[in-house]
Every structure is written in C-alpha cells, then in structure tokens.
Design a protein around this motif. Structure first.
Motif, PDB file in Angstrom:
ATOM      1  N   THR A 333       0.834  -1.209   0.000  1.00  0.00           N
ATOM      2  CA  THR A 333       0.000   0.000   0.000  1.00  0.00           C
ATOM      3  C   THR A 333       0.865   1.254   0.000  1.00  0.00           C
ATOM      4  N   ALA A 337       0.812   4.108  -2.941  1.00  0.00           N
ATOM      5  CA  ALA A 337       0.343   5.464  -2.634  1.00  0.00           C
ATOM      6  C   ALA A 337       1.473   6.470  -2.867  1.00  0.00           C
ATOM      7  N   CYS A 359       0.147   9.143   1.767  1.00  0.00           N
ATOM      8  CA  CYS A 359       0.557   7.763   2.085  1.00  0.00           C
ATOM      9  C   CYS A 359      -0.104   7.293   3.377  1.00  0.00           C
ATOM     10  N   ALA A 362      -3.812   6.510   2.778  1.00  0.00           N
ATOM     11  CA  ALA A 362      -3.985   5.245   2.041  1.00  0.00           C
ATOM     12  C   ALA A 362      -3.775   4.053   2.973  1.00  0.00           C
ATOM     13  N   ARG A 365      -6.850   3.743   5.140  1.00  0.00           N
ATOM     14  CA  ARG A 365      -8.021   3.260   4.395  1.00  0.00           C
ATOM     15  C   ARG A 365      -7.922   1.759   4.137  1.00  0.00           C
ATOM     16  N   ALA A 388      -4.826   0.854  -3.362  1.00  0.00           N
ATOM     17  CA  ALA A 388      -4.064   1.930  -2.715  1.00  0.00           C
ATOM     18  C   ALA A 388      -3.870   3.105  -3.675  1.00  0.00           C
ATOM     19  N   TYR A 391      -7.090   5.070  -3.673  1.00  0.00           N
ATOM     20  CA  TYR A 391      -7.224   5.928  -2.481  1.00  0.00           C
ATOM     21  C   TYR A 391      -6.332   7.169  -2.596  1.00  0.00           C
ATOM     22  N   ALA A 392      -5.131   6.975  -3.068  1.00  0.00           N
ATOM     23  CA  ALA A 392      -4.203   8.109  -3.188  1.00  0.00           C
ATOM     24  C   ALA A 392      -4.712   9.098  -4.242  1.00  0.00           C
ATOM     25  N   GLN A 395      -7.416  11.271  -2.872  1.00  0.00           N
ATOM     26  CA  GLN A 395      -6.858  12.319  -2.013  1.00  0.00           C
ATOM     27  C   GLN A 395      -6.323  13.491  -2.841  1.00  0.00           C
TER      28      GLN A 395
END
Ligand code: NAD
Ligand code: MG
Length: 402
Positions: A333, A337, A359, A362, A365, A388, A391-392, A395
C-alpha cells in the motif's frame, strides 16, 4: 564466461550506468535484450550501438517508430508490458538487470526470478511490494539475487560469503552480525527550516547533493521514503528483525552502508557516489572488474559525519519503518500510494509535504477496509496495489479542489 544480459529499463539512469559498465567489458558481457517505456530516440541509439537481439517498448506507437528506425538491423522490436515480462524470462539471457522504476517492475522482475536468472536488483519497489513471495520464488527457482541498490550492495559486500549465498534466508546471528547500519544522506532538504518544506518545488527536490538519479527516486530521497523502501528491502534481503536494522544519516555518501559484528568490528563499504560501482560488482560477482569509477582520494575527502534521522522532517521514513513490520499489505500500500503522490508532486498538483499525508491516509483506508490478509500471489498484491492507488488518487483530487 560470457554473460548475456537483459536490461529492463534501459533508457533510465541505472540503464545508462549499466550500459557504461558493459561498454568497458565487451569481451565479458553481451547485451541480449533491452526494454523501455517510450523513449524512442534513446532506445534507437542503444540498439545501434549494442545490437541486442530484442528491444521492447511498452508503448505501442513508440515500438512502431523504433521498428522503422531499426529496419534491416539485427534487433527484433516488440511492444507491450507482456513482452517485457517475456524477455525477462527468455532463455536468450542468463542475467537480468531489473532497472524499471516503480511498481511497473514487479511483474517482469518476478518473471526473471521465476525463470531462475541471475537477477541484478535495482528495482527495490518490486521487493517492497512482494517481500516473502519474491524471496520464496527465488529459492524455488534457484535464481541468484544480487543487490544493486548502493546500500544493499555495500551491506552484501560486508557480509561473509556464506551469508551472501543465502540471501533472503541468511542467519545473521549465526554469522556474528549484530546490526546492519543503513546509511542515507538525508537528501537536499536535510538542513532546511521545517516550515519551508511545504513550498519546495520538484526541481529543488530532484537536486540531490551527491547522487544523479531518476526523478522518482530523487523525490523519494528528499522525503527519505527512499530510505524507508530500502529499510524494507534490507529486511527481506538480509532476513533481519527490527533490532538488527538501523538507519544512520551520513550526509557525505562516502560510506554506502555498514555491518556491525558482535565482536565490535564494523565493516563499511566506501566509494564514490556512482552506481557504476555496485553495477560492476553485481555483473562480475564473485569476481571484480573495472567500472570506470575512480577510487576515493582520502586526502581530499574532508570530514565524515553521522546523525540520527529526525522523524518530524522525514515522516515518510517513519511510515515505511512501521509498515515494514505490519505486514505485506502495508508495504504494498505504502509503495503504491507513494508512487501516485510523487507523480502528482512532480506534475505540480500537490505540495511536497502532502506526499507523506497521502501515504498515511492510504494506509489507514486499506487497514479500515480489512484488506490486510496474507498476500500470497502476485495477483493479490496487484489488487491491493490498485486499491491503494485509487485511495491516493482520490486524495489528490480533494487537494486539487481546495
Ligand atoms: P529512471 O526513471 O531514470 O528510469 C526508469 C526506466 O524504467 C526507464 O528506462 C523507463 O523507460 C522504464 N519504465 C518507466 N515506466 C515503465 C513502465 N510502466 N513499464 C516498463 N518500463 C518502464 O529510474 P532510475 O533512477 O534508473 O531507477 C530505476 C530503479 O532503480 C528504481 O527502482 C530505483 O529505485 C532504483 N535505483 C536507482 C538508483 C539511481 O541511482 N538512479 C539507485 C538505486 C536504486
Ligand atoms: Mg540506495
């Protein structure tokens, strides 16, 4: 013996240093295959000089252009990520230099490992993403892993032959090793007031004081995520626990890492900050050969200094050292990220200090989604990697909207 070398990531910084070493010793090494993402001009020059049997461009349009440029020559041009993995495992080469940057290197590096090659590992991200799986695959196929990363190469050189032959499964205690001391320069922002970190530009982050490297690893050196990834890399290569691994700041980059033994002896490997040295070492191992690098001149070196890394300045290093002992999901992950965050920073989308925050989010999460089961296949690793990255990316979009 003539080695036939497949060079993955031929157009990059490690690619160029590898070609420089090969140029020094044409009687010993033959470039059999090369791969790159999309840089046709550079690839054409490499193929015209070294005449490899195969060249792969990941980008299809780039492959077409290269094919036209090389028409009538001895090099077969292929395209696509699948072809990169295929040449990495092809019997036309016995040695594979894994020098693709980032997670894109996992599948081809893994293919080389599974095919039992002599794998010269520069692509640390592949090992960070796959850890135990990578080590087990090498043991199963008989692949020999040789660390190119300068710190790991230094540590490898400071370890006894019995340990060198058991990379990934070695017994440090049995070999009398107390600690591995992983050195790092601290990057270009080591002395900057903390309040100024936020405004640092990509150009400033890429201006490493000692090493000339690709963009991604240069930003990783500024955040010290690079040292964090190297910490994880060292854990797998040298089979060490948290007590056996320590990061030490050494701004001059003269010592490339050290091994401390139980009798009080500390062995260090030193040299110019030039990747041709570890590359030549790996290519020729267990022999020595010329790299084109001048030896150190101790009379003009000046002082060598050492310090602890400050966690407020280098939150990425802290995240990586924690992730290292949390499980494979965490390092996979973190690596993914970070790659997304660094690309966004280089593209001017986020601030330097956002990299660590993205980071951390991520990691949280993925932990919350309970995606923390054992990752026991490349497919499972790639699935966490993809999550991952998503998620990054989320963001980054939020930051851009602010
Ligand atoms: P770089 O950016 O200079 O070169 C990267 C290479 O990978 C290029 O040839 C590029 O074409 C290729 N590539 C990029 N994306 C790709 C994709 N999606 N698929 C296939 N190929 C792709 O990077 P670098 O600085 O040479 O670093 C390469 C690796 O070596 C990294 O993992 C880095 O951490 C490691 N490393 C580099 C240094 C150094 O001094 N540069 C030192 C130690 C370790
Ligand atoms: Mg390194």
């Amino acid at each position: 013996m003539m080695h036939r070398v497949c060079l993955l990531g031929a157009t990059g910084s490690i690619g160029a240093s590898t070609l420089a070493v090969l140029r020094e010793q044409p009687e010993r090494f033959q470039l059999s295959a090369v791969t790159a993402n999309s840089n046709v001009v550079q690839m054409q020059a490499i193929c015209q000089e070294f005449q490899p049997a195969v060249a792969v461009m990941v980008d299809e349009a780039a492959a077409k252009q290269l094919q036209q440029a090389l028409q009538g020559g001895p090099t077969e041009v292929l395209s696509g990520a699948q072809a990169v993995a295929e040449v990495a495992a092809d019997s036309n080469s016995d040695t594979v230099m894994a020098a693709i940057v980032g997670g894109a290197g996992l599948v081809p590096t893994f293919a080389a490992v599974e095919a039992g090659k002599r794998v010269l590992l520069a692509n640390k991200e592949a090992l960070v993403m796959s850890g135990q799986l990578f080590i087990d695959a090498a043991a199963a196929s008989g692949a020999q892993i040789l660390p190119v990363d300068s710190e790991h190469n230094a540590i490898f050189q400071c370890l006894p032959a019995a340990v060198q032959q058991q990379l990934g499964h070695c017994d440090l205690v049995g070999a009398g090793v107390d600690k591995i001391l992983l050195t790092g320069s601290g990057g270009p922002f080591r002395q900057l007031p903390l309040t100024e970190l936020e405004q640092q530009t990509p150009a400033a982050a890429c201006a490493h004081p000692n090493w000339d490297m690709g963009e991604k690893i240069s930003v990783d050196s500024a955040t010290m995520m690079n040292k964090g990834l190297e910490y994880i890399e060292a854990r797998w290569l040298f089979n060490c626990n948290a007590d056996q691994l320590q990061v030490v700041l050494h701004p001059q980059s003269v010592i490339h890492s050290m091994v401390s033994y139980t009798d009080g002896s500390v062995l260090a490997q030193m040299g110019q900050p030039d990747m041709r040295t570890p590359i030549a070492h790996c290519l020729s191992f267990p022999e020595r050969s010329v790299s084109g690098v001048k030896p150190l001149d101790f009379l003009s070196l000046g002082e060598l200094s050492f310090a602890a890394a400050d966690s407020a300045r280098y939150p990425c290093l802290e995240l990586a050292m924690q992730a290292c002992w949390q499980g494979q999901w965490a390092t996979t992950t973190l690596n993914a990220a970070n790659e997304i965050a660094v690309a966004a920073f280089l593209a001017g989308q986020i601030k330097f200090t956002e990299i660590a925050r993205i980071c951390a989010v991520a990691l949280d999460r993925v932990a919350q989604q309970k995606q923390t089961a054992e990752l026991n296949s490349v497919a499972a690793i790639l699935s966490v990697d993809e999550q991952a990255r998503a998620y990054a990316t989320e963001q980054i979009k939020q930051v851009e909207q602010c």
